[in-house]
Design a protein around this motif. Structure first.
Motif, PDB file in Angstrom:
ATOM      1  N   LEU A 296      12.675   2.231  -5.115  1.00 56.44           N
ATOM      2  CA  LEU A 296      13.666   2.119  -4.349  1.00 56.44           C
ATOM      3  C   LEU A 296      15.124   1.820  -4.170  1.00 56.44           C
ATOM      4  N   GLN A 297      15.639   1.811  -4.941  1.00 53.11           N
ATOM      5  CA  GLN A 297      16.853   1.925  -5.842  1.00 53.11           C
ATOM      6  C   GLN A 297      17.641   3.133  -4.902  1.00 53.11           C
ATOM      7  N   THR A 298      17.479   3.691  -3.964  1.00 49.05           N
ATOM      8  CA  THR A 298      18.119   5.159  -2.390  1.00 49.05           C
ATOM      9  C   THR A 298      18.878   4.246  -1.901  1.00 49.05           C
ATOM     10  N   PRO A 299      19.780   5.027  -1.048  1.00 51.42           N
ATOM     11  CA  PRO A 299      20.967   5.101  -0.592  1.00 51.42           C
ATOM     12  C   PRO A 299      19.972   4.004   1.060  1.00 51.42           C
TER      13      PRO A 299
ATOM     14  N   MET B  71      22.689   3.780   9.077  1.00 51.52           N
ATOM     15  CA  MET B  71      21.292   4.116   8.350  1.00 51.52           C
ATOM     16  C   MET B  71      20.811   5.433   9.438  1.00 51.52           C
ATOM     17  N   ALA B  72      21.338   5.958  10.552  1.00 54.22           N
ATOM     18  CA  ALA B  72      21.231   6.918  11.081  1.00 54.22           C
ATOM     19  C   ALA B  72      21.776   8.365  11.058  1.00 54.22           C
ATOM     20  N   TYR B  73      23.154   8.257  10.696  1.00 58.99           N
ATOM     21  CA  TYR B  73      23.239   9.412   9.905  1.00 58.99           C
ATOM     22  C   TYR B  73      22.991   9.602   8.438  1.00 58.99           C
ATOM     23  N   ASP B  74      22.811   7.966   7.974  1.00 57.35           N
ATOM     24  CA  ASP B  74      22.000   8.844   6.362  1.00 57.35           C
ATOM     25  C   ASP B  74      19.998   9.439   6.367  1.00 57.35           C
ATOM     26  N   ARG B  75      19.716   9.049   7.693  1.00 56.33           N
ATOM     27  CA  ARG B  75      18.499  10.096   7.382  1.00 56.33           C
ATOM     28  C   ARG B  75      18.996  11.290   7.677  1.00 56.33           C
ATOM     29  N   TYR B  76      19.633  11.125   9.296  1.00 55.71           N
ATOM     30  CA  TYR B  76      20.240  13.030   9.213  1.00 55.71           C
ATOM     31  C   TYR B  76      20.611  14.132   8.590  1.00 55.71           C
ATOM     32  N   ILE B  77      21.341  13.338   7.406  1.00 52.89           N
ATOM     33  CA  ILE B  77      21.426  14.080   6.470  1.00 52.89           C
ATOM     34  C   ILE B  77      20.011  14.739   5.461  1.00 52.89           C
ATOM     35  N   ALA B  78      19.029  13.050   5.186  1.00 48.17           N
ATOM     36  CA  ALA B  78      18.140  13.845   4.481  1.00 48.17           C
ATOM     37  C   ALA B  78      17.404  14.267   5.530  1.00 48.17           C
ATOM     38  N   VAL B  79      16.953  14.592   6.522  1.00 50.00           N
ATOM     39  CA  VAL B  79      16.158  15.606   7.124  1.00 50.00           C
ATOM     40  C   VAL B  79      17.025  16.706   7.596  1.00 50.00           C
ATOM     41  N   CYS B  80      18.050  16.652   7.390  1.00 48.78           N
ATOM     42  CA  CYS B  80      18.390  18.082   7.648  1.00 48.78           C
ATOM     43  C   CYS B  80      19.097  18.926   7.168  1.00 48.78           C
TER      44      CYS B  80
ATOM     45  N   TYR C  85      21.603  16.488  -0.631  1.00 49.24           N
ATOM     46  CA  TYR C  85      21.337  14.836   0.140  1.00 49.24           C
ATOM     47  C   TYR C  85      21.875  14.408  -0.880  1.00 49.24           C
ATOM     48  N   ASN C  86      22.030  14.798  -2.688  1.00 52.24           N
ATOM     49  CA  ASN C  86      22.028  13.572  -2.871  1.00 52.24           C
ATOM     50  C   ASN C  86      23.801  14.068  -3.595  1.00 52.24           C
ATOM     51  N   ALA C  87      23.684  15.181  -2.962  1.00 45.83           N
ATOM     52  CA  ALA C  87      25.554  15.053  -3.454  1.00 45.83           C
ATOM     53  C   ALA C  87      26.266  14.914  -2.280  1.00 45.83           C
ATOM     54  N   ILE C  88      25.515  14.547  -1.282  1.00 42.81           N
ATOM     55  CA  ILE C  88      26.262  14.052  -0.160  1.00 42.81           C
ATOM     56  C   ILE C  88      26.287  12.148  -0.070  1.00 42.81           C
ATOM     57  N   VAL C  89      25.397  11.700  -0.342  1.00 42.83           N
ATOM     58  CA  VAL C  89      25.211  10.542  -0.020  1.00 42.83           C
ATOM     59  C   VAL C  89      25.136  10.163  -1.525  1.00 42.83           C
ATOM     60  N   ASP C  90      26.168   9.886  -2.124  1.00 44.35           N
ATOM     61  CA  ASP C  90      25.765   8.920  -2.806  1.00 44.35           C
ATOM     62  C   ASP C  90      26.104   7.619  -2.877  1.00 44.35           C
TER      63      ASP C  90
END
Length: 317
Positions: free
Chosen positions: A55-58, A118-127, A132-137
């Motif tokens: 669970l050590q994720t953004p 959190m909503a932005y994080d989910r947007y990157i993860a889904v869309c 994802y890993n490159a953007i949300v580091d």
């Protein structure tokens, strides 16, 4: 002009939840149970995320932030409610009132921003899953979280200073169960126009912009979900999004109801709306922190598996 009592207020008296003695015990038990559930649910979430390496994720980093905010947010308000409910002494010092309002505003604004993050994080993860890993580091996560906390606490300083520089000479009876700006504005014998404009500006920048960013993120998320060919996957994603949107709408809706209203609401003539204000305030200060762990994590498969694993480990010991 009508003469105004110029004796400056040094303490405030908070209005309790009810003046009926037979309801005091019921309210005390109800709020005690909700506060206990808030502490237990959010602490459990923080501990599980901290102990489980998966669970050590953004996403879970931001969830832990939200859980910590909810604990502090509820603790700023509820213990004083409990004390006032069972005590006849409902006095709070000038400094105590200022401190309570400062942390309430700071933590409330931080929650707004973290929900948007959190909503932005989910947007990157889904869309944009491949990016994802490159953007949300890790660096971006720390920057967004620390930025949310810093902006909110600085914003709260401004409101606390402006609010408690007002002369309070009409009364020291706050028609509310904690120190919040609208009821305090009603007690001031000075024009609170500047304070109200400051509320609208900061509210627009923080609460309204956060809500619009959250809403925009979920519009893109739902659009992406509609392109999922598997009906089962689409149903599961919609279920998760709908529950998140309910929590977000409840929090943002009550916040904006309290702070985005006409100037006349703050006048003494509008004191009849105080009962309605108390109900709305209970929703975002007590109910939302209690249900957030359920909505954001208990329905999450990874969290449930992590909790089950920790319970099994404890049982084996």
């Amino acid at each position: 002009m009508e003469n105004v009592n110029q004796t400056m207020v040094r303490t405030f008296i908070l209005q309790g939840l009810s003046n009926a003695p037979e309801l005091r015990l019921l309210y005390f038990l109800l709020f005690f149970l909700m506060y206990t559930a808030t502490l237990f649910g959010n602490l459990l979430l923080i501990i599980v995320v901290r102990l489980n390496s998966r669970l050590q994720t953004p996403m879970y980093f931001f969830l832990s932030n939200l859980a910590f905010i909810d604990i502090c947010f509820s603790t700023t308000i509820v213990p004083k409610i409990l004390a006032n409910t069972i005590s006849h002494d409902q006095v709070i010092s000038f400094l105590g009132c200022a401190t309570q309002m400062y942390f309430h505003l700071a933590l409330g604004a931080t929650e707004c921003l973290i929900l948007a993050v959190m909503a932005y994080d989910r947007y990157i993860a889904v869309c944009k899953p491949l990016q994802y890993n490159a953007i949300v580091d890790k660096k971006l996560c720390l920057s967004m979280a620390s930025g949310s906390w810093t902006v909110s606490f600085l914003n709260s300083v401004i409101h606390a200073v402006f609010t408690f520089q007002l002369p309070y000479c009409k009364s020291n009876h706050v028609n509310h169960f904690f120190c919040e700006m609208p009821p305090l504005f009603r007690l001031s014998c000075a024009d609170t126009w500047f304070n109200e404009i400051a509320v609208y500006i900061s509210g627009g920048l923080i609460a309204l912009c956060s809500f619009l960013l959250t809403l925009l993120s979920y519009v893109h998320i739902i659009s992406a979900i509609l392109n999922i060919h598997c009906s089962k996957g689409r149903q599961k994603a919609f279920s998760t999004c709908s529950s998140h949107l309910v929590a977000v709408s409840l929090y943002y809706g009550t916040i904006m109801f309290m702070y985005f209203r006409p100037r006349s609401i703050y006048s003494p003539k509008s004191a009849s709306s105080a009962e309605q204000d108390r109900v709305v305030t209970i929703l975002y200060t007590v109910v939302t922190p209690m249900v957030n762990p359920i909505i954001y994590s208990v329905r999450n498969k990874d969290i449930k598996e992590a909790i089950r694993k920790e319970v099994n480990n404890e049982a084996q010991l």
